[in-house]
Design an enzyme around this catalytic site. Structure first.
Site, PDB file in Angstrom:
ATOM      1  N   HIS A 140      -1.907   7.282  12.105  1.00 38.36           N
ATOM      2  CA  HIS A 140      -2.814   5.989  12.331  1.00 38.36           C
ATOM      3  C   HIS A 140      -2.001   4.781  11.929  1.00 38.36           C
ATOM      4  O   HIS A 140      -1.072   4.685  10.998  1.00 38.36           O
ATOM      5  CB  HIS A 140      -3.856   6.217  11.114  1.00 38.36           C
ATOM      6  CG  HIS A 140      -5.042   5.046  11.833  1.00 38.36           C
ATOM      7  ND1 HIS A 140      -4.989   3.856  11.519  1.00 38.36           N
ATOM      8  CD2 HIS A 140      -6.097   5.622  12.394  1.00 38.36           C
ATOM      9  CE1 HIS A 140      -6.252   3.340  12.112  1.00 38.36           C
ATOM     10  NE2 HIS A 140      -6.989   4.345  12.310  1.00 38.36           N
ATOM     11  N   HIS A 141      -2.018   3.696  12.724  1.00 33.53           N
ATOM     12  CA  HIS A 141      -1.356   2.620  12.632  1.00 33.53           C
ATOM     13  C   HIS A 141      -1.464   1.918  11.108  1.00 33.53           C
ATOM     14  O   HIS A 141      -0.896   1.110  10.730  1.00 33.53           O
ATOM     15  CB  HIS A 141      -1.698   1.678  13.533  1.00 33.53           C
ATOM     16  CG  HIS A 141      -0.494   0.593  13.831  1.00 33.53           C
ATOM     17  ND1 HIS A 141       0.077  -0.177  12.883  1.00 33.53           N
ATOM     18  CD2 HIS A 141       0.088   0.375  14.993  1.00 33.53           C
ATOM     19  CE1 HIS A 141       0.906  -0.964  13.520  1.00 33.53           C
ATOM     20  NE2 HIS A 141       1.200  -0.622  14.635  1.00 33.53           N
ATOM     21  N   ALA A 142      -2.774   2.309  10.369  1.00 34.25           N
ATOM     22  CA  ALA A 142      -3.014   1.835   9.372  1.00 34.25           C
ATOM     23  C   ALA A 142      -2.087   2.440   8.073  1.00 34.25           C
ATOM     24  O   ALA A 142      -1.884   1.772   7.191  1.00 34.25           O
ATOM     25  CB  ALA A 142      -4.453   2.039   8.896  1.00 34.25           C
TER      26      ALA A 142
END
Length: 464
Positions: A140-142
């Site tokens: 996930h980009h988070a």
């Protein structure tokens, strides 16, 4: 224990939906060594023997939002961490072509990561008819951006083809001891006060300069000049709401071909990449009877040296809105348009401080947050038509337990109003293109690979 999540990272969780998964991915292809174990044994070596205590904290973080976090996203450790959920074994159907591999990656890239668990997966894929195997990693980009994810996955690789038994990327590694260095003398109270005043003055100067930087940037955008903000992007078939299904297409080309064009046109490798994409997009859209009269505008991330009041120069990451010249029939004219647009855009960014570049780039991309509002994409022009990025990769051959890395392909994030993303990365003497698109909105995406080959050939002829 809850750890705060940065506002920038929490945005990727807040805007995620079943139609817009916010994870990035990477596909790595390997040729096994002559003395290599079977694919099943390789997978067992990679995934077995690890307990929760052997896993680095980064890989055990899961997101949480509750009253305890005041409704904000935070990170907490998954105390029921299950490695078998994150590391999986896949086998391709017959006949085991690259086509089947890309189809599997398309499906894997379409599904949301489980927010009740740490936000990553690693898939070991066997069954290619030529004997190769693959790793597909999504995160996930988070948690990680695409560049960081690529570097992390390369932690299990080595330049030594004889090396065996390297720890997996999620291994909890002890911190490398830092070489002893002579500590500088602490500043005197007078020097400390002077440094604080100087830093405050520099920040205040940068902030005070943002309004004038905004005026210059908006003026450039209104005049259709390259800048972090564009008002010239036409509506296109890419700039509509999307579904959650993905299609992934990938191929590599020799860097020497790109460099011959670069030398002949006296431009940069990135200019050639953008011009090749321009011609391929023009052909693709024409085949769909969907080519806009106005040129497509690509958002291009760039790293550049800029003025910095604290030092002689500094590094900054920003974005240039590049005119792709897709309205031009001649490939040489498209390349000249791209080269001029990128040069103007970099010059405009170089006139700004790093803080101002971040502010202007954020403003240029901010309309993306509104794309998920029903009807927004149909009523207003897009801020740009697609993202095209070029990320430098490893320059020397790498190995996994003796298996030689044969290909490295990035998978990125389409979004509402941005149905196609093109990301390139280099590896040794090749440049790899990864095209990630909405399966419904961008049909027959694999045809773009043939169009890229045709455009590179046309650019070679145009530049002698």
């Amino acid at each position: 224990m809850l750890l705060p999540m940065s506002p920038a990272d929490s945005v990727f969780l807040s805007v995620e939906s079943p139609q817009t998964p916010m994870h990035v991915g990477g596909l790595e292809l390997f040729f096994p060594a002559e003395d290599a174990p079977s694919p099943a044994e390789l997978f067992s070596q990679l995934s077995s023997g690890s307990t929760a205590n052997d896993v680095a904290p980064l890989f055990k973080k899961r997101p949480r939002r509750s009253l305890a976090t005041a409704g904000q996203w935070a990170w907490e450790e998954d105390r029921q961490f299950d490695l078998s959920h994150h590391v999986r074994h896949n086998s391709l159907p017959q006949p085991g072509r690259v086509l089947e591999l890309l189809a599997l990656c398309s499906r894997l890239h379409s599904t949301l990561l489980d927010r009740q668990r740490p936000l990553w997966e690693l898939h070991f894929i066997e069954g290619l008819a030529d004997g190769r195997f693959a790793l597909y990693f999504k995160v996930h980009h988070a948690l990680l951006d695409g560049v960081s994810a690529q570097r992390l996955l390369q932690r299990i690789l080595t330049k030594d083809p004889a090396a065996r038994g390297l720890p997996p990327p999620w291994a909890n590694r002890p911190a490398a001891p830092r070489p002893a260095q002579q500590q500088p003398a602490p500043p005197s109270p007078e020097e400390l006060v002077a440094n604080l005043l100087r830093s405050a003055r520099e920040v205040a100067t940068d902030v005070a300069g943002i309004p004038s930087a905004l005026v210059r940037t908006v003026n450039r955008g209104l005049q259709s000049q390259s800048a972090p903000i564009s008002f010239a992007a036409p509506r296109s078939m890419f700039n509509v709401p999307i579904s959650g299904s993905r299609r992934f297409a990938a191929q590599s080309w020799p860097l020497e071909r790109i460099n011959r064009i670069r030398r002949g046109a006296r431009c940069t490798v990135n200019d050639v990449v953008l011009a090749a994409c321009s011609g391929a997009l023009r052909t693709y859209l024409s085949s769909m009877d969907a080519l806009p009269e106005a040129p497509l505008i690509a958002m291009v991330p760039v790293a550049l040296r800029v003025r910095d009041r604290a030092r002689e120069s500094g590094n900054a990451l920003g974005a240039v809105m590049c005119d792709l010249g897709t309205h031009l029939a001649d490939p040489a004219d498209r390349l000249r348009t791209v080269r001029r647009s990128m040069k103007e855009g970099k010059q405009a960014l170089a006139e700004l401080s790093p803080l101002q570049i971040v502010a202007m780039t954020g403003l240029g991309m901010s309309p993306l947050l509104l794309q998920s509002i029903p009807g927004y994409a149909e009523l207003l022009r897009p801020p740009f038509n697609l993202i095209i990025s070029n990320v430098p990769g490893p320059r020397t051959p790498l190995y996994l337990n003796g298996a030689r890395l044969d290909g490295l392909y990035p998978l990125s994030i389409p979004y509402h109003g941005q149905a196609l993303n093109i990301t390139c990365t280099s590896y040794t003497d090749e440049l790899s293109f990864g095209l990630t698109g909405c399966r419904r909105t961008v049909p027959h995406l694999q045809r773009m690979l043939g169009y890229l080959e045709d455009e590179l050939t046309a650019l070679e002829q145009a530049t002698g």
